[in-house]
Design a protein around this motif. Structure first.
Motif, mmCIF file in Angstrom:
data_model
loop_
_atom_site.group_PDB
_atom_site.id
_atom_site.type_symbol
_atom_site.label_atom_id
_atom_site.label_comp_id
_atom_site.label_asym_id
_atom_site.label_seq_id
_atom_site.Cartn_x
_atom_site.Cartn_y
_atom_site.Cartn_z
ATOM 1 N N TRP A 633 -25.869 17.067 -8.083
ATOM 2 C CA TRP A 633 -26.162 15.963 -8.993
ATOM 3 C C TRP A 633 -25.790 16.408 -10.407
ATOM 4 O O TRP A 633 -26.124 17.518 -10.819
ATOM 5 N N HIS A 634 -25.095 15.548 -11.140
ATOM 6 C CA HIS A 634 -24.812 15.867 -12.536
ATOM 7 C C HIS A 634 -26.124 16.035 -13.296
ATOM 8 O O HIS A 634 -27.120 15.365 -13.003
ATOM 9 N N SER A 635 -26.118 16.910 -14.278
ATOM 10 C CA SER A 635 -27.361 17.253 -14.974
ATOM 11 C C SER A 635 -27.995 16.059 -15.671
ATOM 12 O O SER A 635 -29.215 16.020 -15.845
ATOM 13 N N TRP A 636 -27.180 15.077 -16.098
ATOM 14 C CA TRP A 636 -27.771 13.925 -16.779
ATOM 15 C C TRP A 636 -28.440 12.971 -15.799
ATOM 16 O O TRP A 636 -29.049 11.977 -16.213
ATOM 17 N N SER A 637 -28.380 13.246 -14.502
ATOM 18 C CA SER A 637 -29.091 12.417 -13.533
ATOM 19 C C SER A 637 -30.597 12.516 -13.744
ATOM 20 O O SER A 637 -31.332 11.540 -13.532
ATOM 21 N N ARG A 638 -31.056 13.675 -14.147
ATOM 22 C CA ARG A 638 -32.497 13.859 -14.364
ATOM 23 C C ARG A 638 -33.016 12.924 -15.457
ATOM 24 O O ARG A 638 -33.969 12.170 -15.226
ATOM 25 N N PRO A 639 -32.448 12.931 -16.672
ATOM 26 C CA PRO A 639 -32.908 11.941 -17.651
ATOM 27 C C PRO A 639 -32.585 10.506 -17.237
ATOM 28 O O PRO A 639 -33.288 9.577 -17.651
ATOM 29 N N ASN A 640 -31.557 10.302 -16.417
ATOM 30 C CA ASN A 640 -31.268 8.942 -15.946
ATOM 31 C C ASN A 640 -32.409 8.389 -15.096
ATOM 32 O O ASN A 640 -32.776 7.218 -15.208
ATOM 33 N N PHE A 641 -32.976 9.226 -14.222
ATOM 34 C CA PHE A 641 -34.140 8.788 -13.456
ATOM 35 C C PHE A 641 -35.301 8.443 -14.389
ATOM 36 O O PHE A 641 -36.024 7.470 -14.156
ATOM 37 N N ALA A 642 -35.475 9.238 -15.438
ATOM 38 C CA ALA A 642 -36.554 8.976 -16.388
ATOM 39 C C ALA A 642 -36.291 7.703 -17.188
ATOM 40 O O ALA A 642 -37.207 6.925 -17.464
#
Length: 739
Positions: A633-642
């Protein structure tokens, strides 16, 4: 007993054995005429022979059948929490073999059998019904261990120099490369600054378009000489001898760098690092193809010729996938520290900042893909700062200029430069969105042609359908960039945040582009429910679909982050459209009476569109399976979920019934009673939020939580909802569901 006997080997003569520096880095110590060696002379360092030979590490290879049951008890401590999670949520070795995940097993992809530079992964016989132990191979022969497979005796000897900046393959056109210039650093000459490109363009150049040496250690190179004499100024690069940079400060001292290499080889031997590069090629490169096979050595014996930053960043990023290479199972017992490898990568990057290259930028981008340190907190400002450094490096090496006309540069390097530029551009836009910051990159400052599938050549991974991931992600990011420029710059937000009609007019072409992007996705990138299809009665897994369904489950699917990015881009658009409704229905008082109906209908359309975004996001989360969560998963997926979680709370706040204070404001404004309310949408939204909360809590306990993908979103959204009226939700603590 003598020291040599204690060490288990006899010292070689002073002339034959490697010097201390070459031994630490495990590179060839080239001394044709005795000490000092060529590498120490090149580095202007003392060539010493004071350190005794290090003891060889002898790893015990456990039976593969036994690892699955013992790994959890052996992994302990805070630093190994992430490994405990990966082991708990990954398939067992027996499941991996039966599902065809091991290379060479039934159902595995043929292109997975070869890693970069033709590394043959261990083969499991097709006739076995269980995962074999070390003595269960065909003909009752024990398999060769990793060191034997990678032994120099099985390879062509390497006769290169002890210290070689051209760490990849040897090519006849390497002398024309911008990346591989021996003992020199190339940099872009911009239109302003102390060097006037117009004056440099008029200087005499040789048949290779390199200027004469007017200043010691400094030359210039024309990249598009065909334009000379025309209106456009030539693209010019400077070539500076590295010896001129020896006294540049601040810098990482030589001893620190040597110690870092020693730390790396204590954590990983070259063979293990070679296997990790193979895993990186298999699980990361198809979705983020920013490294060329031209940059990887031909065998593990020469890995020390790679830049420290790039090598350690690739190894650290591949570590979560070691369950998919049985040759690395011994690492599961005492895994290297991911954080320590990332520290070494950062050290490698900082040591190159005075003379950055493509590999420096590659190390930065891979560092930006790292797993979070704290699973429940947002990243620190380091992420945005490192992104800024990466942008500066890219501009320093001229990555923002289109290389299409640079015919003297090897084609693989021109393609790599385009891939790197668009990967950098894409990552910067998404990280800027996550941080709430203005972008560093603007259209007027670059002229790189849009990346196409033709540019994805010479990558670490074999040609595959997933190579379409990055070009479509770049295209989607272009739409996101226009959304941010239309609604979220300081100037544009002052207009769109209060003018609903203006915001709606600007949104129509953007929504059309998002729809066209989704409609034009190739079949291989379209997100599908990983749980299998449903029949007309709503039951999953029809018998005739079993074969296809399980074939899909035999491979990790890393396209989840692409679809999540699409959902968040849509949410980002509706997030802007919701801003004028924050004071609903008070905005009607500021509008002409003849526009009341249009504003009412526009408000309802915005809320319903936002609700569709929520619905798509919740169904997406519910449909994700372990083969998708465990993928890259691209690292910006984490803030995208948020961001998606916060968006749902925003819609909830907009549609919630008015409290006494809001009713008083409405009555004071003298508004007609004909304005619309959102009771129906509000009830639907509560149902979707209830489903999301359950899916989120379940995912946090699985691979998604181990990677920190959904933890941040859960914490952010739950905290926001806790501040809202308790009447919105009542929680059943036993079921874990909200009602």
């Amino acid at each position: 007993m003598s020291d040599s006997q204690q060490k288990g080997r006899i010292y070689k003569s002073r002339k034959s054995r490697p010097c201390d520096a070459c031994r630490r880095r495990k590179v060839t110590c080239d001394m044709p005429n005795g000490p000092p060696c060529k590498r120490c002379v090149h580095m202007n360092k003392a060539c010493t022979f004071e350190e005794p030979p290090s003891q060889r590490k002898r790893r015990t290879v456990p039976k593969l059948d036994d690892i699955d049951s013992s790994i959890l008890s052996l992994l302990h401590g805070t630093e190994n929490d992430i490994w405990r999670g990966f082991a708990a949520n990954a398939m067992s070795p027996l499941q991996l073999y039966n599902d065809g995940m091991f290379l060479g097993s039934p159902g595995s992809r043929s292109d997975d059998n070869v890693s970069p530079r033709g590394l043959q992964m261990p083969y499991l016989g097709e006739g076995f019904a269980h995962l074999p132990g070390p003595s269960d191979f065909k003909n009752n022969q024990s398999p060769p261990d990793a060191s034997q497979r990678m032994s120099p005796a099985h390879r062509t000897p390497t006769n290169g120099p002890a210290y070689d900046t051209s760490f990849g393959r040897s090519h006849h056109n390497r002398e024309t490369s911008l990346e591989f210039v021996p003992d020199a650093f190339t940099f872009y000459i911009g239109p302003t600054g102390v060097s006037d490109v117009h004056l440099l363009d008029s200087q005499p150049y040789d048949d290779k378009n390199v200027s004469r040496l007017n200043v010691k250690g400094l030359r210039y190179r024309l990249l598009n000489p065909s334009s000379r004499g025309e209106r456009d100024t030539s693209t010019i690069f400077g070539i500076t001898d590295r010896s001129l940079l020896d006294k540049a400060e601040p810098k990482v001292d030589y001893q620190t760098t040597e110690s870092a290499w020693s730390d790396l080889w204590q954590a990983l031997d070259p063979t293990a690092a070679w296997h990790l590069i193979a895993l990186y090629s298999r699980f990361v490169d198809p979705y983020f193809p920013i490294v060329s096979q031209e940059q990887i050595p031909d065998n593990p014996d020469t890995l020390s010729n790679m830049p420290l930053g790039l090598l350690t960043a690739m190894c650290a990023t591949a570590l979560p996938f070691i369950m998919y290479d049985e040759a690395l199972y011994t690492l599961l017992l005492r895994p290297p520290s991911i954080q320590e490898l990332y520290r070494l990568a950062w050290l490698g990057v900082t040591s190159e900042l005075h003379a950055p290259t493509l590999t420096t930028l590659q190390a930065c981008l891979i560092l930006l893909q790292r797993l979070p340190t704290n699973l429940y907190l947002s990243d620190t400002a380091f992420t945005w700062s490192l992104m800024s450094i990466a942008v500066s490096i890219a501009q320093t090496i001229g990555l923002h200029r289109d290389p299409s006309a640079w015919l003297s540069v090897p084609s693989w390097e021109r393609q790599l430069r385009r891939r790197l530029w668009w990967a950098l551009w894409t990552m910067e836009k998404w990280i800027a969105l996550a941080r709430g910051m203005p972008s560093h990159l603007h259209e007027d400052d670059s002229d790189v042609a849009m990346m196409t599938m033709d540019d994805i050549n010479d990558t670490l991974s074999e040609p595959c359908e997933n190579h379409a991931h990055l070009p479509h992600l770049v295209s989607l990011t272009g739409i996101l960039s226009d959304i941010c420029r239309t609604y979220y710059t300081v100037r544009s937000s002052s207009v769109t945040s209060s003018d609903l009609q203006h915001s709606l007019d600007a949104a129509r072409p953007l929504r059309a582009r998002l729809k066209a992007w989704h409609d034009n996705l190739p079949d291989t990138l379209i997100f599908r429910d990983g749980r299998g299809p449903k029949d007309s009665a709503g039951y999953r897994d029809k018998p005739e679909s079993h074969h296809t369904y399980y074939q899909q489950r035999e491979h990790l699917d890393g396209n989840g982050s692409l679809h999540l990015s699409y959902i968040v881009a849509h949410m980002t658009l509706f997030r802007a459209l919701l801003r004028p409704l924050n004071k609903w229905p008070s905005i009607l008082a500021r509008s002409p009476p003849d526009q009341a109906n249009a504003i009412n209908e526009g408000a309802r359309a915005v809320v319903r569109g936002a609700l569709l975004c929520v619905k798509e996001f919740v169904e997406f989360m519910e449909a994700l399976t372990e083969t998708q969560w465990n993928a890259f998963w691209h690292s910006w997926s984490r803030p995208n979920f948020a961001i998606a979680g916060s968006f749902m709370v925003h819609v909830l706040h907009t549609t919630a019934p008015h409290d006494a204070t809001r009713h008083q404001e409405t009555d004071a404004a003298g508004l007609p009673t004909s304005y619309i309310t959102f009771e129906e949408e509000y009830e639907d939204l509560k149902m979707w939020i209830r489903r999301w909360r359950w899916a989120n809590r379940v995912s946090v306990n699985g691979a998604a939580g181990v990677k920190g993908l959904t933890n941040l979103g859960l914490m952010k959204a739950e905290t926001l909802m806790e501040k809202m009226e308790s009447s919105h939700f009542t929680t059943n603590s036993q079921s874990g569901k909200s009602t």
